[in-house]
Write a protein that holds these residues in place. Structure first.
Motif, PDB file in Angstrom:
ATOM      1  N   GLY A  91       0.829  -1.202   0.000  1.00  0.00           N
ATOM      2  CA  GLY A  91       0.000   0.000   0.000  1.00  0.00           C
ATOM      3  C   GLY A  91       0.857   1.243   0.000  1.00  0.00           C
ATOM      4  N   LYS A 128      -5.600  -2.185  -4.162  1.00  0.00           N
ATOM      5  CA  LYS A 128      -4.461  -2.594  -3.351  1.00  0.00           C
ATOM      6  C   LYS A 128      -4.894  -3.126  -1.985  1.00  0.00           C
ATOM      7  CE  LYS A 128      -0.834   0.298  -5.278  1.00  0.00           C
ATOM      8  NZ  LYS A 128       0.036   1.455  -5.027  1.00  0.00           N
ATOM      9  N   VAL A 129      -6.182  -3.006  -1.663  1.00  0.00           N
ATOM     10  CA  VAL A 129      -6.631  -3.523  -0.365  1.00  0.00           C
ATOM     11  C   VAL A 129      -7.503  -4.757  -0.585  1.00  0.00           C
ATOM     12  CG1 VAL A 129      -7.631  -2.977   1.878  1.00  0.00           C
ATOM     13  CG2 VAL A 129      -6.490  -1.197   0.567  1.00  0.00           C
TER      14      VAL A 129
END
Lengths: 323, 604
Positions: A91, A128-129
């Protein structure tokens, strides 16, 4: 207007009476307020949100749950500088604590989310999560017997983007950590913190940390430039988009490097520090704060006292002190 | 169907569609007017107004909290931060409710402009928080920074003279900063800025540590000046932001739209009433027309019922007369049947009477002779003649075998009477069947008794053959079925003229039906006549001989039994009537031709 006047008078009266009666009374006029001991929440939504929070099925590839980056045993964060999302992607920022979010007025480091609902809506689709989409997620949950039934019984309808967020937010609101030693002190228990810690608190106020880190959450209620009294980023180098802070949203020059002042609740448990995870220890973090937010070097003794004070901000979760 | 009728149907279909369309339009107008009168949502309006009131209050309190923060009365920013979610919620609620109550362009722009201003205010207050905290922090820190400068100079052992000189340089800047903070004034600010430049230059003359502490002081004084400016202009802008005014305007606008809507509603309500009156009138007119056409219909209906009743009556009369004519024929046959043995018995009795008179004479003379024999005074001659008479008479009786004759005539008479009673029994059988209108019935027996009744018609010229295969009894009205048989057999007999063969067959047709065939070898039915044979009143017989109802009634009877009559005819070869009858009746097929109060053929 009248209400305002009354509260001024009340505050004055409290200060005076405190001065007269000594230490027995609660510290009513401190800039830091204790976390409430109880909160009213819909338990059914909370427990559904809890299930989602711990469920890897929520992420696109089924590898990661919220818990991975927001662990209870790591102060609600993950103790790595930059968190890794699905498929090991790194992240852009450090994971903040999941505790005491109810007392913040803005969310995320750069404060771009005005509510927890906004936050969860963006988080799910952040590649990205969780990297999923709401269509996929609702379809997936409705396809699972356990969730289909739970949503039906809690909301009377199948899972939707709205009620999933509602459940998770309800759960997030249930994650609060009252009864920190400092809160007990604020509530009038003079022995709850040591002399040193009290002195640390005095220093915290005297040096002006309190100007930004105040309120129930010891932060979380305003924006500040990271580097008020000096250029932190020039010193650190290698500026990323995330470093631009609030500017990314407003595109206003004045918002460059502006961040939400983070809460210092349970701060001792959530290293590394800052949005870039660059400060490995509290010591480093306080040094940087002194230098760039206060514009002066930190006298060693005072700094240590302040750190001692910061440790008294660690609260209890479900009756047990957080570790 | 003639094209005319078709046209009429098509145009009546079109008429119907038009009527439906008109009705739909009328109802739609009603619905539209009705919805227009529902249009004003009081709850939503009240929500909006109370929402605005709350907003105004929160906005005002917010201003106070900002002011308190500015004055340092609020020592944390939670009170300034907390209204944010509430304001957001109220503002979204407002937008939603505006959509619910029905948007208007004017409201929309006002709402947008309010939201813009609110967003501006929120952003400004964010800035104010940042600014104010830094400003207050630096202001608070100034004495410490000043003390630091003096203390450092002392600590590193600066000469007393230089210390005094340092204090004299720093002190005015410090105290003027303090007074500037109390009463910000442009002239003072210029002066201070100037002094800071000088101070920075002078700082160079001091040892590093002192220099650094002076620089911290300068930095914070700089911050104070800068933030004081920013803060002042922020607060100016903030107080210039017309949020409260906007809220008031919004309230006014909402109330105004609400009022216009109310007026609209009133207007539409009146329209609705007028329209309802119109609809009622229309309905009344339609109702009146409906009643009128009902009345007409009633009249026509009465006439038709009357005609129907008359028709039915005359049909009943016809059926009755057909039955009577069949009965007449039957009675003629029966009379003939009985007549023959009757004449025979009569003849026998006549002869017997003759014989008996001789026997009577013998008995009389014998009696006389016997009496005379006992009489002592009897005359011999007299006795002699009497004897001779007896002798002659007894000779005659013996010689002419009168007693044997009598005996055989008695048995002949008895035979003749037996024949008559046989006929009577047959008749009784035929009529007894009439008692139960539906019964189990062996059609072969029916055919046989029908043949018997028709014997007169058939005798001498028609040879009857029966080819009965085994058939089960069927449920039917025997008298009616017999009537059918009699009818067809009678027709066949008429068709065959001088000479012919009548063949009767029975057989099982299938699971459910039996089949009866009545075949003649008459001239056949001409094809011009064939389609009409089952029509009522159709007859080929001379007037007075048949009603023309026979086959028509037969057809009805069989149909009512759930059966079929089929005709197979060929010119000069003959005609076969096939009757199919179900073995079981679906429902008790009573009263197949309703008028029947059966003619009781049973002798009293």
């Amino acid at each position: 207007m009248l209400g305002g006047l009354l509260s001024v008078i009340a505050a004055l009266a409290a200060t005076i009476s405190m001065g007269m009666a000594g230490q027995v009374l609660a510290q009513v006029n401190e800039p830091i307020k204790p976390i409430p001991l109880e909160m009213k929440l819909d338990e059914r939504k909370v427990s559904l949100g809890e299930k989602l929070f711990f469920d890897k099925r929520v992420s696109e590839d089924g590898t990661i749950a919220c818990f991975a980056c927001h662990g209870y045993n790591t102060g609600g964060a993950d103790r790595t500088p930059l968190s890794k999302g699905i498929r090991g992607q790194q992240g852009d920022v450090n994971a903040p604590s999941i505790f005491n979010l109810a007392f913040n007025s803005r969310y995320s480091w750069d404060g771009r989310n005005e509510s927890l609902e906004d936050q969860i809506k963006k988080l799910m689709v952040n590649p990205k999560v969780m990297g999923t989409t709401w269509e996929k997620l609702t379809a997936r949950l409705n396809g699972q017997a356990d969730y289909a039934e739970l949503f039906k019984s809690v909301f009377g309808e199948p899972a939707t983007a709205k009620n999933i967020a509602e459940a998770i937010v309800a759960f997030e609101r249930s994650l609060f950590t009252p009864n920190a030693r400092f809160d007990k002190f604020l509530r009038g228990d003079k022995t709850a913190i040591t002399e040193d810690e009290q002195r640390g608190y005095q220093k915290f106020k005297a040096y002006g940390c309190i100007a930004c880190h105040q309120g129930v959450n010891v932060g979380g209620n305003m924006f500040q430039v990271f580097g008020v009294m000096g250029d932190y980023f020039k010193k650190r180098g290698n500026i990323t988009t995330a470093d631009l802070g609030r500017f990314n949203q407003t595109k206003n020059e004045a918002d460059k490097h502006v961040f939400r002042v983070p809460s210092l609740r349970n701060v001792a448990l959530t290293p590394p520090y800052f949005h870039d995870g660059s400060a490995a220890t509290l010591d480093d973090a306080v040094d940087i704060m002194f230098q760039y937010q206060l514009g002066r070097p930190a006298p060693k003794g005072d700094k240590e006292l302040i750190i001692k004070f910061l440790r008294t901000l660690t609260g209890e979760f479900k009756g047990k002190p957080l570790q | 169907m003639s094209t005319d009728v078709k046209k009429r149907e098509i145009s009546s279909g079109m008429q119907r569609n038009i009527n439906i369309a008109i009705a739909v339009v009328l109802v739609a107008i009603l619905g539209f007017l009705f919805s227009k009168t529902r249009n004003v949502d009081f709850d939503a309006h009240n929500d909006v107004i109370s929402n605005l009131r709350q907003l105004k209050q929160i906005d005002a309190e917010w201003n106070i909290d900002v002011f308190k923060s500015k004055m340092g009365i609020n020592n944390n920013y939670d009170p300034v931060a907390q209204p944010l979610p509430v304001i957001r919620e109220l503002a979204t609620g407002l937008t939603q409710k505006t959509v619910e109550t029905g948007e208007s362009a004017e409201l929309d722009t006002m709402l947008k402009s309010f939201q813009e201003i609110m967003a501006k205010k929120i952003a400004m207050i964010e800035r104010f928080k940042s600014q104010n905290s830094i400003y207050r922090n630096s202001t608070n820190f100034l004495p410490t920074a000043y003390d630091d400068v003096i203390a450092t100079a002392k600590r590193i052992g600066l000469s007393a003279a230089r210390q005094a000189e340092l204090e004299a340089t720093v002190n005015p800047v410090f105290s003027e900063t303090l007074s500037y903070n109390l009463t910000p004034d442009a002239a003072l600010k210029d002066k201070l800025t100037q002094q800071l430049v000088t101070l920075r230059e002078r700082a160079e003359q001091y040892p590093l540590e002192v220099k650094e502490s002076i620089e911290v002081l300068i930095a914070h004084i700089g911050t104070t000046l800068k933030q004081q400016d920013i803060g002042a202009s922020l607060l100016n802008e903030l107080s210039a932001l017309p949020t409260a005014k906007k809220i008031d305007e919004l309230s006014d606008a909402y109330s105004k739209t609400h009022e216009t809507r109310l007026l609209d509603q009133q207007f539409y309500r009146q329209l609705l009433i007028a329209y309802s009156v119109f609809l009622l009138a229309l309905l009344g007119y339609l109702g009146w027309r409906l009643i009128r056409s009902y009345r007409q219909l009633g009249k026509v209906n009465g006439a038709l019922t009357q005609a129907n009743r008359e028709l039915k009556e005359s049909q009943m009369q016809l059926v009755q007369s057909e039955k009577m004519s069949a009965l007449g024929q039957m009675v003629a046959g029966i009379a003939h049947e009985i007549n023959t043995p009757l004449a025979y018995v009569k003849g026998t009795l006549d002869v017997m009477k003759e014989h008996l008179s001789k026997v009577h004479d013998l008995a009389n003379s014998s009696h006389l002779f016997a009496t005379s024999l006992r009489d002592k005074n009897a005359d011999k001659n007299e006795l002699n003649t009497q004897y001779l008479q007896v002798a002659t008479l007894s000779h005659d009786v013996v010689k002419n075998k009168r007693f044997e004759e009598l005996d055989s005539m008695l048995s002949d008479g008895t035979h003749g009477i037996g024949q008559i009673s046989e006929i009577v029994i047959n008749l009784r059988n035929f009529s007894r069947l009439d008692r139960a209108s539906v019964a189990n019935f062996d059609v072969r027996k029916g055919l046989d008794s029908t043949l018997l009744l028709a014997r007169n018609l058939l005798k001498h010229r028609v040879t009857v053959q029966t080819e009965y295969l085994d058939v089960p009894d069927i449920m039917c009205s025997p008298s009616q079925i017999n009537q059918v048989f009699l009818n067809i057999i009678t027709n066949a007999a008429h068709a065959m003229g001088e000479q012919g063969t009548l063949i009767l067959r029975t057989e099982r047709h299938d699971e459910k039906m039996i089949r009866i065939e009545i075949q003649d070898d008459g001239g056949g039915i001409p094809s011009s006549v064939l389609p009409k044979i089952f029509d009522p009143f159709f007859t080929t017989k001379p007037i007075g001989e048949g009603t023309g109802m026979g086959l028509s009634i037969s057809y009805k009877i069989i149909e009512a039994h759930g059966g079929k009559i089929l005709v197979d005819t060929e010119k000069d070869i003959g005609t076969t009537f096939s009757i199919l009858l179900p073995i079981q009746q679906k429902q008790a097929a009573a009263g197949i031709i309703e008028d029947d109060d059966p003619v009781d053929l049973q002798p009293a």
